[in-house]
Design a protein around this motif. Structure first.
Motif: not given
Length: 340
Positions: A4-32
């Motif tokens: 749902l998030l992909f369809r209504v929001f992420l798919s409307r973003l430039d793919p590279e911009s969407a990837h850059h948004l994901a980077v800090p989130v994924i980094r955070l998931l690796g931190v205790r």
């Protein structure tokens, strides 16, 4: 939820911009303590442990090069259940890559076209991050993918690869030589056996005890694939990664005019499935059982992973389906493999 998030929001973003948004989130998931919480949901079952390249992998399925070019998300990706992370492609000389836009979704085909051009901060910066990771997360299996710097002429490519190898190999569990991206001028010409042999020999010397693999294109004729496989065995490489993106546009559902408007670049994702599987079978028939083959291209489901393993892949990688399936894709695959 992710779809749902992909369809209504992420798919409307430039793919590279969407990837850059994901980077800090994924980094955070690796931190205790976040990594502990995520791992409780995503950690591969002990039954999925796989031995390859002299290493123990928590799962046979890992994330392919291209997703984490600059070694920023390794711990987060491992926390999400991927059995290994291949970082890069990194080059000896830092470079910005090709002009944007350079990453495109083909949603109807569950595919991507990219012409990124090895954008990265350089092998020295990658080596620094890998060195720090080895102290903080020594159990994560990390491969490093190296390519030719754009400013370096093809005739000087060997020295360029050697520079990268000397920097990153001491901190990686394996090293992959990328001679198959379609987005660096002249790069794919390095796959010719007479050119590839001295390059691999030199990089092998620079890599030292780190297992060395070569990543090839799916667009090569089968007889050339066999020639590269036989060369890799003769030169004492640890394995082959098959395959990179394709320049083919055959069999797509996306309207031809849209594909043509996107222009040049490597196609990845579901349309690559059949050719990648065929290349795997060609290589497996040409190399000894102990020679490692990593299969990548068009992998989406646990059944895809099982099919690659049955065809002789020691390890399997994916990337494009992450965009469409979301952050718990690795967990889903591992659970499917466990049930199977």
């Amino acid at each position: 939820m992710y779809r749902l998030l992909f369809r209504v929001f992420l798919s409307r973003l430039d793919p590279e911009s969407a990837h850059h948004l994901a980077v800090p989130v994924i980094r955070l998931l690796g931190v205790r303590p976040f990594s502990w919480m995520v791992r409780a949901l995503t950690a591969p079952h002990a039954a999925l442990r796989t031995r390859a390249l002299g290493l123990d992998f928590p799962s046979s399925f890992g994330i392919a090069a291209g997703f984490d070019k600059d070694v920023k998300m390794v711990r987060g990706l491992a926390a999400l259940g991927f059995g290994h992370v291949e970082v890069g492609t990194v080059t000896a000389v830092p470079q910005e890559g090709n002009p944007r836009p350079r990453l495109f979704r083909l949603v109807a085909d569950r595919a991507l076209i990219n012409r990124m051009g090895f954008n990265n901060a350089g092998a020295a910066a990658a080596a620094d991050r890998l060195r720090a990771l080895r102290r903080r997360a020594p159990r994560i299996v990390i491969g490093a993918n190296i390519g030719k710097s754009r400013v370096v002429d093809v005739e000087n490519a060997t020295a360029d690869y050697v520079t990268s190898a000397r920097l990153v190999a001491p901190h990686a569990d394996y090293l992959a030589v990328n001679v198959s991206s379609p987005n660096t001028p002249g790069l794919r010409g390095l796959q010719a056996v007479e050119t590839l042999a001295p390059l691999l020999r030199a990089v092998q010397g620079a890599a030292g005890s780190t297992p060395l693999l070569v990543k090839i294109a799916p667009d090569l004729p089968d007889e050339e694939i066999v020639g590269i496989a036989e060369l890799a065995v003769r030169e004492g490489l640890a394995g082959i990664i098959a395959t990179n993106t394709t320049i083919s546009r055959e069999g797509l559902t996306t309207p031809p005019e849209k594909v043509e408007a996107i222009g040049a670049g490597g196609l990845s994702g579901a349309p690559l499935r059949e050719r990648s599987l065929a290349v795997l079978r060609v290589i497996r028939a040409a190399v000894p059982d102990e020679f490692c083959v990593i299969s990548v291209g068009g992998v989406t489901t646990a059944d895809d992973v099982r099919e690659r393993r049955a065809a002789g892949a020691d390890l399997v990688q994916g990337y494009s389906a992450f965009i469409y399936e979301g952050p718990f894709w690795g967990r889903s695959l591992n659970r499917g493999l466990r049930r199977g």
